[in-house]
Design a protein around this motif. Structure first.
Motif, PDB file in Angstrom:
ATOM      1  N   UNK A 111       0.810  -1.214   0.000  1.00 18.21           N
ATOM      2  CA  UNK A 111       0.000   0.000   0.000  1.00 18.21           C
ATOM      3  C   UNK A 111       0.846   1.268   0.000  1.00 18.21           C
ATOM      4  N   UNK A 112       0.294   2.305  -0.616  1.00 17.87           N
ATOM      5  CA  UNK A 112       0.887   3.655  -0.620  1.00 17.87           C
ATOM      6  C   UNK A 112       2.280   3.702  -1.233  1.00 17.87           C
ATOM      7  N   UNK A 113       2.505   2.868  -2.229  1.00 18.88           N
ATOM      8  CA  UNK A 113       3.758   2.926  -3.000  1.00 18.88           C
ATOM      9  C   UNK A 113       3.621   4.007  -4.082  1.00 18.88           C
ATOM     10  N   UNK A 114       4.657   4.826  -4.231  1.00 18.15           N
ATOM     11  CA  UNK A 114       4.690   5.864  -5.256  1.00 18.15           C
ATOM     12  C   UNK A 114       5.853   5.598  -6.199  1.00 18.15           C
ATOM     13  N   UNK A 115       5.549   5.549  -7.491  1.00 12.92           N
ATOM     14  CA  UNK A 115       6.585   5.424  -8.518  1.00 12.92           C
ATOM     15  C   UNK A 115       6.689   6.772  -9.229  1.00 12.92           C
ATOM     16  N   UNK A 116       7.906   7.232  -9.432  1.00 18.08           N
ATOM     17  CA  UNK A 116       8.156   8.499 -10.116  1.00 18.08           C
ATOM     18  C   UNK A 116       8.896   8.214 -11.421  1.00 18.08           C
ATOM     19  N   UNK A 117       8.642   9.024 -12.453  1.00 20.57           N
ATOM     20  CA  UNK A 117       9.249   8.704 -13.742  1.00 20.57           C
ATOM     21  C   UNK A 117       9.937   9.867 -14.436  1.00 20.57           C
ATOM     22  N   UNK A 136      10.613  -5.993 -11.507  1.00 18.62           N
ATOM     23  CA  UNK A 136      10.865  -7.302 -12.073  1.00 18.62           C
ATOM     24  C   UNK A 136       9.939  -8.397 -11.574  1.00 18.62           C
ATOM     25  N   UNK A 137       9.999  -9.516 -12.257  1.00 17.35           N
ATOM     26  CA  UNK A 137       9.154 -10.658 -11.943  1.00 17.35           C
ATOM     27  C   UNK A 137       9.359 -11.109 -10.500  1.00 17.35           C
ATOM     28  N   UNK A 138       8.251 -11.271  -9.783  1.00 19.29           N
ATOM     29  CA  UNK A 138       8.300 -11.768  -8.425  1.00 19.29           C
ATOM     30  C   UNK A 138       8.831 -10.804  -7.391  1.00 19.29           C
ATOM     31  N   UNK A 139       9.092  -9.553  -7.755  1.00 16.77           N
ATOM     32  CA  UNK A 139       9.584  -8.574  -6.784  1.00 16.77           C
ATOM     33  C   UNK A 139       8.487  -8.213  -5.790  1.00 16.77           C
ATOM     34  N   UNK A 140       8.904  -7.885  -4.558  1.00 14.36           N
ATOM     35  CA  UNK A 140       7.988  -7.448  -3.514  1.00 14.36           C
ATOM     36  C   UNK A 140       8.385  -6.052  -3.063  1.00 14.36           C
ATOM     37  N   UNK A 141       7.441  -5.125  -3.098  1.00 11.80           N
ATOM     38  CA  UNK A 141       7.689  -3.740  -2.736  1.00 11.80           C
ATOM     39  C   UNK A 141       6.877  -3.434  -1.479  1.00 11.80           C
ATOM     40  N   UNK A 142       7.539  -3.128  -0.371  1.00 14.22           N
ATOM     41  CA  UNK A 142       6.848  -2.883   0.883  1.00 14.22           C
ATOM     42  C   UNK A 142       6.043  -1.596   0.878  1.00 14.22           C
ATOM     43  N   UNK A 143       5.161  -1.465   1.856  1.00 14.94           N
ATOM     44  CA  UNK A 143       4.306  -0.289   1.966  1.00 14.94           C
ATOM     45  C   UNK A 143       5.089   0.997   2.123  1.00 14.94           C
ATOM     46  N   UNK A 144       4.588   2.072   1.518  1.00 17.63           N
ATOM     47  CA  UNK A 144       5.177   3.387   1.665  1.00 17.63           C
ATOM     48  C   UNK A 144       6.484   3.602   0.943  1.00 17.63           C
TER      49      UNK A 144
END
Length: 203
Positions: A111-117, A136-144
């Motif tokens: 939750x609340x992940x921000x991607x900037x480009x 990438x495949x199977x990556x895990x991105x934690x909250x915030x």
């Protein structure tokens, strides 16, 4: 005339806007079978979505996205134009995904992940400059987590919650902090609850 194609066995909430914008886009919104689209969501035409798609409430998906099968996008998340999302991807609530991002199969975004480009907004070469972010495949991105422009998150890597990622993440690595740094490999993680020999052994 409907501006969308909707597969069989769908469940639609109230107050939806499907395929209405932008008017200059010639392609209809195309959604596969077994979709569940919850109330107050808006999905533009020119996007193609596979089977078993789910949204939370109030999701916004712009035009030109390609979304695979078994994808879930959580409440109040925003997906801008021309992204590519693979199969079995989970994007949790309150996430922001800008244009031209590639999210590969089985990626999990908290939750609340921000991607900037964009490196230098506003840029007159935006459509050329803003490409390059890959999760990438199977990556895990934690909250915030915040992921910066041009960053590539390696396959099966893990980004700890609250991290700020400004450079590429190697595959099968764990990164944390601001700026995020590698602290160990994925295989060095331990299950503190002792339910498993180590996390993700089930994959």
């Amino acid at each position: 005339m409907k501006d969308y194609i909707l597969g069989k066995n769908h469940k639609l909430g109230k107050y939806l806007s499907l395929g209405e914008f932008p008017e200059e886009c010639p392609e209809k919104l195309d959604i596969g079978d077994n979709a569940t689209i919850r109330s107050h969501s808006v999905i533009y035409r020119g996007t193609k979505i596979g089977d078993n798609f789910q949204t939370g409430h109030g999701v916004l998906i712009r035009e030109g996205n390609t979304i695979g099968n078994n994808v879930s996008i959580g409440t109040h998340s925003i997906l801008e134009c021309e992204n590519t999302i693979g199969n079995n991807v989970r994007i949790h609530s309150n996430c922001f995904i800008p244009e031209f991002v590639i999210i590969e199969d089985r990626a999990w975004i908290g939750p609340s992940v921000t991607v900037l480009n964009t490196l230098h907004p506003p840029c007159p070469k935006f459509s050329e400059c803003a490409k390059g972010v890959v999760i990438g495949e199977g990556a895990k991105i934690g909250g915030g987590v915040t992921i910066g422009p041009k960053v590539k998150i390696g396959e099966n890597s893990i980004v700890g919650f609250g991290s700020v990622v400004v450079s590429d993440v190697p595959e099968n690595s764990v990164v944390v902090g601001n700026p995020a740094k590698v602290i160990k490999s994925k295989n060095e993680l331990k299950c503190v609850m002792q339910f498993f020999e180590r996390p993700y052994i089930w994959e």
